[in-house]
Design a protein around this motif. Sequence first.
Motif, PDB file in Angstrom:
ATOM      1  N   LEU A 149      -7.492   6.007  10.832  1.00  0.00           N
ATOM      2  CA  LEU A 149      -6.790   6.119   9.568  1.00  0.00           C
ATOM      3  C   LEU A 149      -7.567   7.028   8.620  1.00  0.00           C
ATOM      4  O   LEU A 149      -8.800   6.988   8.565  1.00  0.00           O
ATOM      5  N   ASP A 159      -8.235   7.182   5.434  1.00  0.00           N
ATOM      6  CA  ASP A 159      -9.207   6.673   4.457  1.00  0.00           C
ATOM      7  C   ASP A 159     -10.441   6.075   5.110  1.00  0.00           C
ATOM      8  O   ASP A 159     -11.485   5.932   4.473  1.00  0.00           O
ATOM      9  N   GLY A 212       3.123   2.240   5.142  1.00  0.00           N
ATOM     10  CA  GLY A 212       1.829   1.581   4.976  1.00  0.00           C
ATOM     11  C   GLY A 212       1.885   0.089   5.240  1.00  0.00           C
ATOM     12  O   GLY A 212       2.790  -0.425   5.903  1.00  0.00           O
ATOM     13  N   SER A 267       0.854  -1.190   0.000  1.00  0.00           N
ATOM     14  CA  SER A 267       0.000   0.000   0.000  1.00  0.00           C
ATOM     15  C   SER A 267       0.885   1.234   0.000  1.00  0.00           C
ATOM     16  O   SER A 267       2.064   1.163   0.354  1.00  0.00           O
ATOM     17  N   LEU A 292       0.392   5.787   4.721  1.00  0.00           N
ATOM     18  CA  LEU A 292      -0.891   6.078   5.343  1.00  0.00           C
ATOM     19  C   LEU A 292      -0.766   7.308   6.238  1.00  0.00           C
ATOM     20  O   LEU A 292       0.341   7.727   6.586  1.00  0.00           O
TER      21      LEU A 292
END
Length: 298
Positions: A245, A247, A271, A161, A164
């Motif tokens: 987080l 998202d 991430g 990913s 983050l």
Amino acid sequence: MRREELSDLVVFLAVAEARSFTRAAALLGASQSAISQIVRRLEAGMGVKLLTRNTRNVAPTEAGEQLLATLRPALSDIDAQLSRLSALREKPSGTVRVTSSRHAAETILWPTVGRLLEAYPELVIEISIDSQLTDIITDRFDAGIRLGEQVAKDMIAVPISPELRMAVVGSPDYLASRGVPATPHDLTGHACINIRMQTRGGLYAWEFGRDGRDLKVRVEGPLILNDVPMILHAAAQGVGLACVLEDQALTLLASGRLVRVLQDWCPPFSGYHLYYPDRRELPPAFRILVDALRYRKP
């Protein structure tokens, strides 16, 4: 049978079918003298003459014909098996077991797994949703998914990913009544929704960073949960501020039910990574999953 004897038989077959040492040497990428020496060695070892030679032609003897009758189907079977093994590489089969947190499974693992199962119908993937720091070796998982900072140093870690970020959020009504915090230190005067960490059992210390300086804040408030959707629901109801987080809060932020604060204090961090023990050879089914999950920057 020794390995060199099998190689000698392959050379004999090439010469017998080409009816020429020169053509066989060209096909095998070897010199004519080396090919002749191999055939002589094979004949000496077997104690029979396998080929008759003259200036124009090379032909198998009766013993050579009998050997060819055995070699052709046997080597054809080997070629067919190698082709089947190649097909397995192209269409991997078997079971791959992965342990993951719910968030990583929903946002990263499942979208990839869905595509793989459609492309490789003989593949079986078992996903165990668990926020604990699972010992994948003891529990016999092929791999696990964790944040990069949580992966043990002796594991192979593949990024799956982008970086983050955390987000501190609250409802418009809450912020209107309690004010907007300007720095993380201001959180001591706010009602905050704590999260109970399933990995260690303690409460999560909210993490911040700015200008190269890291800061952790132990917050207090009227509610402690261990489920992010519940935390977001409570924050949207005005119970207090939440730290999740980025998202995870996007939908509520886009709808206006939540507002983000302290954004400048929430830097990106490493991430999700797929991690697994070091091994020399990865099984085809597992290798295709690793390659499919590997994060590639746009």
